[in-house]
Design an enzyme around this catalytic site. Structure first.
Site, PDB file in Angstrom:
ATOM      1  N   ILE A  12       0.842  -1.210   0.000  1.00 33.81           N
ATOM      2  CA  ILE A  12       0.000   0.000   0.000  1.00 33.81           C
ATOM      3  C   ILE A  12       0.873   1.255   0.000  1.00 33.81           C
ATOM      4  CG2 ILE A  12      -1.773   1.275   1.297  1.00 33.81           C
ATOM      5  CD1 ILE A  12      -2.716  -1.584   2.280  1.00 33.81           C
ATOM      6  N   SER A  34      11.450  -5.766   5.809  1.00 34.48           N
ATOM      7  CA  SER A  34      11.156  -7.077   6.409  1.00 34.48           C
ATOM      8  C   SER A  34      10.063  -7.793   5.628  1.00 34.48           C
ATOM      9  CB  SER A  34      10.737  -6.919   7.875  1.00 34.48           C
ATOM     10  OG  SER A  34       9.631  -6.044   7.983  1.00 34.48           O
ATOM     11  N   SER A 124      -7.674  -1.150  10.004  1.00 29.76           N
ATOM     12  CA  SER A 124      -8.295  -2.226   9.237  1.00 29.76           C
ATOM     13  C   SER A 124      -9.735  -2.438   9.675  1.00 29.76           C
ATOM     14  CB  SER A 124      -7.492  -3.506   9.486  1.00 29.76           C
ATOM     15  OG  SER A 124      -8.210  -4.644   9.090  1.00 29.76           O
ATOM     16  N   THR A 126     -10.853  -5.020  10.394  1.00 29.68           N
ATOM     17  CA  THR A 126     -10.794  -6.081  11.399  1.00 29.68           C
ATOM     18  C   THR A 126     -11.134  -5.562  12.813  1.00 29.68           C
ATOM     19  OG1 THR A 126      -9.465  -7.978  12.050  1.00 29.68           O
ATOM     20  CG2 THR A 126      -8.303  -5.909  11.926  1.00 29.68           C
ATOM     21  N   TYR A 149      -3.344  -9.884  15.392  1.00 28.03           N
ATOM     22  CA  TYR A 149      -3.158  -8.791  14.430  1.00 28.03           C
ATOM     23  C   TYR A 149      -4.249  -7.739  14.600  1.00 28.03           C
ATOM     24  CZ  TYR A 149      -3.684  -6.298  10.013  1.00 28.03           C
ATOM     25  OH  TYR A 149      -3.861  -5.307   9.069  1.00 28.03           O
ATOM     26  N   LYS A 153      -4.196  -3.563  15.922  1.00 28.70           N
ATOM     27  CA  LYS A 153      -4.832  -2.392  15.282  1.00 28.70           C
ATOM     28  C   LYS A 153      -5.737  -1.684  16.286  1.00 28.70           C
ATOM     29  CE  LYS A 153      -3.079  -2.761  11.155  1.00 28.70           C
ATOM     30  NZ  LYS A 153      -1.970  -1.863  10.799  1.00 28.70           N
ATOM     31  N   TYR A 177      -8.988   0.336   6.321  1.00 30.13           N
ATOM     32  CA  TYR A 177      -9.064  -0.249   4.975  1.00 30.13           C
ATOM     33  C   TYR A 177      -9.958  -1.482   5.015  1.00 30.13           C
ATOM     34  CZ  TYR A 177      -4.257   1.806   4.761  1.00 30.13           C
ATOM     35  OH  TYR A 177      -3.128   2.583   4.839  1.00 30.13           O
ATOM     36  N   LEU A 200      -6.775 -13.681  -0.888  1.00 34.07           N
ATOM     37  CA  LEU A 200      -7.424 -14.258  -2.067  1.00 34.07           C
ATOM     38  C   LEU A 200      -6.815 -13.778  -3.391  1.00 34.07           C
ATOM     39  CD1 LEU A 200      -9.757 -15.970  -3.205  1.00 34.07           C
ATOM     40  CD2 LEU A 200     -11.147 -13.890  -3.201  1.00 34.07           C
ATOM     41  N   ARG A 231     -16.661  -9.942   0.475  1.00 35.18           N
ATOM     42  CA  ARG A 231     -15.813  -8.882   1.021  1.00 35.18           C
ATOM     43  C   ARG A 231     -15.926  -7.632   0.163  1.00 35.18           C
ATOM     44  NH1 ARG A 231     -15.841 -11.914   4.488  1.00 35.18           N
ATOM     45  NH2 ARG A 231     -14.168 -12.955   5.618  1.00 35.18           N
TER      46      ARG A 231
HETATM   47  P1  NAD Z   1       3.221  -4.620   3.554  1.00 39.04           P
HETATM   48  O1  NAD Z   1       3.756  -5.708   4.421  1.00 39.04           O
HETATM   49  O2  NAD Z   1       3.346  -4.777   2.087  1.00 39.04           O
HETATM   50  O3  NAD Z   1       3.871  -3.219   3.966  1.00 39.04           O
HETATM   51  C1  NAD Z   1       4.297  -2.931   5.272  1.00 39.04           C
HETATM   52  C2  NAD Z   1       5.728  -2.417   5.190  1.00 39.04           C
HETATM   53  O4  NAD Z   1       6.191  -2.122   6.515  1.00 39.04           O
HETATM   54  C3  NAD Z   1       6.701  -3.435   4.592  1.00 39.04           C
HETATM   55  O5  NAD Z   1       7.447  -2.817   3.570  1.00 39.04           O
HETATM   56  C4  NAD Z   1       7.598  -3.818   5.769  1.00 39.04           C
HETATM   57  O6  NAD Z   1       8.914  -4.131   5.360  1.00 39.04           O
HETATM   58  C5  NAD Z   1       7.524  -2.573   6.622  1.00 39.04           C
HETATM   59  N1  NAD Z   1       7.785  -2.777   8.046  1.00 39.04           N
HETATM   60  C6  NAD Z   1       7.173  -3.627   8.904  1.00 39.04           C
HETATM   61  N2  NAD Z   1       7.709  -3.506  10.135  1.00 39.04           N
HETATM   62  C7  NAD Z   1       8.671  -2.539  10.060  1.00 39.04           C
HETATM   63  C8  NAD Z   1       9.576  -1.972  10.999  1.00 39.04           C
HETATM   64  N3  NAD Z   1       9.608  -2.362  12.271  1.00 39.04           N
HETATM   65  N4  NAD Z   1      10.425  -1.021  10.562  1.00 39.04           N
HETATM   66  C9  NAD Z   1      10.420  -0.615   9.270  1.00 39.04           C
HETATM   67  N5  NAD Z   1       9.586  -1.110   8.340  1.00 39.04           N
HETATM   68  C10 NAD Z   1       8.722  -2.071   8.740  1.00 39.04           C
HETATM   69  O7  NAD Z   1       1.693  -4.402   3.960  1.00 39.04           O
HETATM   70  P2  NAD Z   1       0.586  -3.522   3.247  1.00 39.04           P
HETATM   71  O8  NAD Z   1      -0.408  -4.426   2.658  1.00 39.04           O
HETATM   72  O9  NAD Z   1       1.232  -2.489   2.405  1.00 39.04           O
HETATM   73  O10 NAD Z   1      -0.072  -2.866   4.525  1.00 39.04           O
HETATM   74  C11 NAD Z   1       0.319  -1.599   5.026  1.00 39.04           C
HETATM   75  C12 NAD Z   1      -0.433  -1.348   6.325  1.00 39.04           C
HETATM   76  O11 NAD Z   1      -1.828  -1.431   6.076  1.00 39.04           O
HETATM   77  C13 NAD Z   1      -0.126  -2.361   7.423  1.00 39.04           C
HETATM   78  O12 NAD Z   1      -0.094  -1.693   8.656  1.00 39.04           O
HETATM   79  C14 NAD Z   1      -1.323  -3.299   7.370  1.00 39.04           C
HETATM   80  O13 NAD Z   1      -1.583  -3.891   8.621  1.00 39.04           O
HETATM   81  C15 NAD Z   1      -2.438  -2.334   6.986  1.00 39.04           C
HETATM   82  N6  NAD Z   1      -3.563  -3.019   6.337  1.00 39.04           N
HETATM   83  C16 NAD Z   1      -3.345  -3.784   5.230  1.00 39.04           C
HETATM   84  C17 NAD Z   1      -4.406  -4.478   4.641  1.00 39.04           C
HETATM   85  C18 NAD Z   1      -4.176  -5.362   3.441  1.00 39.04           C
HETATM   86  O14 NAD Z   1      -5.046  -6.183   3.145  1.00 39.04           O
HETATM   87  N7  NAD Z   1      -3.076  -5.222   2.707  1.00 39.04           N
HETATM   88  C19 NAD Z   1      -5.704  -4.361   5.165  1.00 39.04           C
HETATM   89  C20 NAD Z   1      -5.904  -3.540   6.276  1.00 39.04           C
HETATM   90  C21 NAD Z   1      -4.820  -2.871   6.857  1.00 39.04           C
HETATM   91  N1  UFG Z   2      -9.981 -17.021   0.579  1.00 38.44           N
HETATM   92  C1  UFG Z   2     -10.074 -18.274  -0.015  1.00 38.44           C
HETATM   93  N2  UFG Z   2      -8.916 -18.888  -0.386  1.00 38.44           N
HETATM   94  C2  UFG Z   2      -7.680 -18.334  -0.205  1.00 38.44           C
HETATM   95  C3  UFG Z   2      -7.604 -17.053   0.400  1.00 38.44           C
HETATM   96  C4  UFG Z   2      -8.791 -16.432   0.792  1.00 38.44           C
HETATM   97  O1  UFG Z   2     -11.159 -18.818  -0.199  1.00 38.44           O
HETATM   98  O2  UFG Z   2      -6.665 -18.947  -0.549  1.00 38.44           O
HETATM   99  C5  UFG Z   2     -11.236 -16.351   0.965  1.00 38.44           C
HETATM  100  C6  UFG Z   2     -11.317 -16.111   2.467  1.00 38.44           C
HETATM  101  O3  UFG Z   2     -11.855 -17.221   3.110  1.00 38.44           O
HETATM  102  C7  UFG Z   2     -12.221 -14.881   2.509  1.00 38.44           C
HETATM  103  C8  UFG Z   2     -11.905 -14.130   1.202  1.00 38.44           C
HETATM  104  O4  UFG Z   2     -11.272 -15.083   0.370  1.00 38.44           O
HETATM  105  O5  UFG Z   2     -13.528 -15.310   2.454  1.00 38.44           O
HETATM  106  C9  UFG Z   2     -10.986 -12.952   1.422  1.00 38.44           C
HETATM  107  O6  UFG Z   2      -9.854 -13.386   2.153  1.00 38.44           O
HETATM  108  P1  UFG Z   2      -8.529 -12.509   2.321  1.00 38.44           P
HETATM  109  O7  UFG Z   2      -7.556 -13.326   3.113  1.00 38.44           O
HETATM  110  O8  UFG Z   2      -8.090 -11.998   1.002  1.00 38.44           O
HETATM  111  O9  UFG Z   2      -9.026 -11.248   3.156  1.00 38.44           O
HETATM  112  P2  UFG Z   2      -9.707 -11.179   4.592  1.00 38.44           P
HETATM  113  O10 UFG Z   2     -11.034 -10.534   4.370  1.00 38.44           O
HETATM  114  O11 UFG Z   2      -9.678 -12.442   5.299  1.00 38.44           O
HETATM  115  O12 UFG Z   2      -8.668 -10.245   5.373  1.00 38.44           O
HETATM  116  C10 UFG Z   2      -8.385  -8.932   4.999  1.00 38.44           C
HETATM  117  C11 UFG Z   2      -6.932  -8.555   5.307  1.00 38.44           C
HETATM  118  C12 UFG Z   2      -6.675  -8.557   6.783  1.00 38.44           C
HETATM  119  C13 UFG Z   2      -7.668  -7.720   7.498  1.00 38.44           C
HETATM  120  C14 UFG Z   2      -9.055  -8.128   7.132  1.00 38.44           C
HETATM  121  C15 UFG Z   2      -9.983  -7.166   7.782  1.00 38.44           C
HETATM  122  O13 UFG Z   2      -6.063  -9.475   4.702  1.00 38.44           O
HETATM  123  O14 UFG Z   2      -5.408  -7.970   7.009  1.00 38.44           O
HETATM  124  O15 UFG Z   2      -9.219  -8.092   5.712  1.00 38.44           O
HETATM  125  O16 UFG Z   2     -11.052  -6.873   7.062  1.00 38.44           O
HETATM  126  F1  UFG Z   2      -7.510  -7.827   8.836  1.00 38.44           F
END
Ligand code: NAD
Ligand code: UFG
Length: 337
Positions: A12, A34, A124, A126, A149, A153, A177, A200, A231
């Protein structure tokens, strides 16, 4: 504005960096890679046609962060740094609490010392837990999270709210998000999970490109129209635009505020497979498996508040999301490797 993206090399963060840079903001990225690749930086620079200011550092380490904040003097922080795999957080809760909470505390301490007054935080859906009616509205009760997790949050939101309460000059914007998917239209940056994808969309994309043999659908006996979970998927560039609006809002408003970022339109797993097949022309092999622990049947966002106050609305369709995911995946079959 000078904006520091903590965790800006991630999925993101990289898309947000592009969106902000293209709107004329100056970007600083801090990341310890990381869960990301250094190659992301070159790709972002290629898209925006200018160099970025980048620091490799562990954000929870104050000794590393203090000089970066003092040197760069950002106007605003976007805090995206965190560990995010739900299953992993159940196996290693302490690591998740340590990393996610400490990055937040260190950033707040460094902000105080360097008089930085604005922070936008990646939260999130969540945090709505397991008991709220749908669609989720920002005023609903938080908690009842199904995994560590989610609790990180929940706790980080509380820490940020308390900080805003204590310092009336602070501006804290929480973005909740829903399910970010898709990629930048250039195909240069996208989602590149390490190991087997948990989510997914990357799983579907890696199956399409031949890296995974088949997708397992986690349950087809949910009380939804086709039995699979629904979703609120949102294009990552719409989400990136939400950060732009949040940063602009933080510039003009002090205090603590929370916004949902979703489309308000849920899609089932089977509908997502269908949409991806149409966009890519590739058939996705799948089979039905057991339900995944902690999955809710369906939820989606009420994002009226973001529309009314931030002037933000998701504009990209599910077709756009699938097209851009496929464009990224087929151009980068092994991600950034
Ligand atoms: P991501 O893992 O791709 O990005 C997170 C970045 O933070 C990575 O580049 C990682 O290297 C860096 N990082 C983690 N710990 C660190 C530390 N201690 N010091 C420096 N860098 C560090 O994840 P993303 O999908 O880009 O998500 C970004 C944020 O959004 C996260 O906080 C995640 O929890 C939140 N979020 C993501 C989703 C999703 O589905 N992708 C949904 C809801 C919330
Ligand atoms: N799913 C499958 N097969 C897979 C992966 C996912 O059937 O291999 C299904 C899951 O059961 C769910 C849907 O696809 O029904 C979406 O799953 P995701 O794992 O893509 O997303 P989630 O909604 O479970 O989770 C996401 C983020 C979390 C966040 C959460 C909060 O990944 O970080 O939304 O809304 F916490």
């Amino acid at each position: 504005m000078k904006i520091l993206l903590a965790g800006g090399a991630g999925y993101i963060g990289s898309h947000t960096a592009v969106e902000l840079a293209q709107k004329g903001h100056e970007i600083i990225i801090v990341d310890n890679y990381s869960n990301s690749s250094k190659k992301v930086i070159d790709r972002i620079e290629k898209i925006i046609s200018r160099p970025l200011e980048v620091f490799e550092a562990d954000i929870k380490d104050k000794e590393s962060m203090q000089p970066i904040m003092k040197e760069t003097k950002p106007d605003c922080i976007i805090h995206l740094a965190g560990l995010k795999a739900v299953g992993e957080s159940i196996e290693n809760p302490v690591e998740y609490y340590r990393n996610n909470i400490d990055t937040t505390l260190t950033l707040l301490e460094c902000m105080k010392e360097s008089s930085v007054k604005r922070i936008v935080f990646s939260s999130s859906a969540t945090v709505y837990g397991e008991e709220n009616p749908i669609p989720y509205v920002e005023t609903m009760k938080k908690g009842n999270c199904s995994n560590p997790y989610g609790w990180t949050k929940y706790m980080m939101e509380q820490i940020l709210e308390d900080a805003a309460c204590a310092d009336k000059e602070l501006s804290v914007v929480i973005l909740r998000y829903f399910n970010p998917i898709g990629a930048h239209i250039s195909g240069e940056i996208g989602e590149d999970p390490q190991g087997v994808p948990n989510n997914l969309m990357p799983y579907i994309a890696q199956t399409a490109v031949g890296r995974r043999e088949h997708l397992t659908i986690f349950g087809n006996d949910y009380p939804t129209k086709d039995g699979t979970c629904r979703r609120d998927y949102i294009h990552v560039m719409d989400l990136a635009n939400g950060h732009l609006k949040a940063v602009e809002y933080a510039e003009n408003n002090k205090g603590f505020d929370v916004f949902n970022l979703g489309t308000g339109e849920p899609y089932s797993v089977l509908e997502m497979i269908n949409a991806f097949e149409k966009a890519s022309g590739v058939k996705i092999k799948y089979e039905f498996g057991n339900r995944r622990a902690g999955d809710l049947p369906e939820y989606w966002a009420d994002s009226k508040k973001a529309q009314e106050i931030l002037g933000w609305k998701a504009v990209r369709t599910i077709e756009d999301m699938c097209r851009d995911t496929w464009n990224w995946q087929k151009n980068n079959p092994v991600g950034y490797a």
